[in-house]
Write a protein that holds these residues in place. Sequence first.
Motif, short mmCIF file in Angstrom:
data_model
loop_
_atom_site.label_atom_id
_atom_site.label_comp_id
_atom_site.label_asym_id
_atom_site.label_seq_id
_atom_site.Cartn_x
_atom_site.Cartn_y
_atom_site.Cartn_z
N CYS A 43 -0.87 101.79 30.44
CA CYS A 43 -2.11 101.07 30.73
C CYS A 43 -3.32 101.78 30.13
CB CYS A 43 -2.31 100.93 32.24
SG CYS A 43 -1.11 99.89 33.08
N PRO A 46 -4.82 101.74 25.63
CA PRO A 46 -4.08 100.77 26.43
C PRO A 46 -3.09 99.98 25.59
CG PRO A 46 -6.20 99.83 25.86
CD PRO A 46 -6.13 101.19 25.22
N LEU A 47 -1.93 99.79 26.14
CA LEU A 47 -0.98 98.85 25.56
C LEU A 47 -1.67 97.48 25.67
CD1 LEU A 47 2.00 98.79 24.50
CD2 LEU A 47 2.65 98.09 26.79
N PRO A 48 -1.77 96.73 24.59
CA PRO A 48 -2.55 95.48 24.64
C PRO A 48 -2.18 94.56 25.82
CG PRO A 48 -1.87 95.94 22.39
CD PRO A 48 -1.20 96.97 23.27
N GLN A 49 -0.89 94.49 26.13
CA GLN A 49 -0.45 93.60 27.21
C GLN A 49 -0.90 94.10 28.58
OE1 GLN A 49 1.32 94.96 24.80
NE2 GLN A 49 2.66 93.47 23.83
N ALA A 51 -3.93 95.94 28.97
CA ALA A 51 -5.33 96.33 28.88
C ALA A 51 -6.16 95.80 30.05
CB ALA A 51 -5.92 95.84 27.55
N ASP A 52 -5.73 94.71 30.65
CA ASP A 52 -6.50 94.11 31.74
C ASP A 52 -6.10 94.62 33.12
OD1 ASP A 52 -7.93 92.60 29.90
OD2 ASP A 52 -6.52 90.91 30.02
N TRP A 112 6.44 95.42 32.31
CA TRP A 112 6.20 96.48 31.34
C TRP A 112 6.60 97.86 31.88
CZ3 TRP A 112 5.61 94.77 26.67
CH2 TRP A 112 5.13 93.47 26.50
#
Length: 160
Positions: A43, A46-49, A51-52, A112
């Motif tokens: 996270c 950040p791993l794009p998936q 990022a939130d 993830w």
Amino acid sequence: MLAVSPIDGRYASKAEALRPYFSEYALIRYRIRVEIEYFIALCEIPLPQLADIDKDKFPQMRLIYKELTPEQAMEVKEIESVTNHDVIAFTTNMAEYIDADVPEGEEKPSRWVHYGMTSSDLGDTALSYQITQAIDIILADVKQLGETCKRRAFEFQNTL
């Protein structure tokens, strides 16, 4: 008589200090810790998936292993009895906690967990951490053993 080995049988009292580090419960707790910290690291990349992911949830995620009870560890073992795979049992159990507040229909961040990691990565990292945490106890016993061997060597130096 029903012990799996002499360590948990006749030597159980001698190994008591190591139980928090090497029991089945401890193994589960350390493996969950590795998975959680790895997930948090993904996270933070950040791993794009991921990022939130709300970083304010990280302390709550860490409570999964910090406050793990033996009963919760048994939940992992129960899942494992169905899956016959310890890592799948960990990730399935962790998903219940990580995804607890995710609304229905939204992507579950737990998918993830364990991403890019092998079972050996998990097991080896957890074992390394277990050993580093228990090393003071282990070294104290090794030092005592060395002193005993030295004393006995001098005591019996003239024995044939």
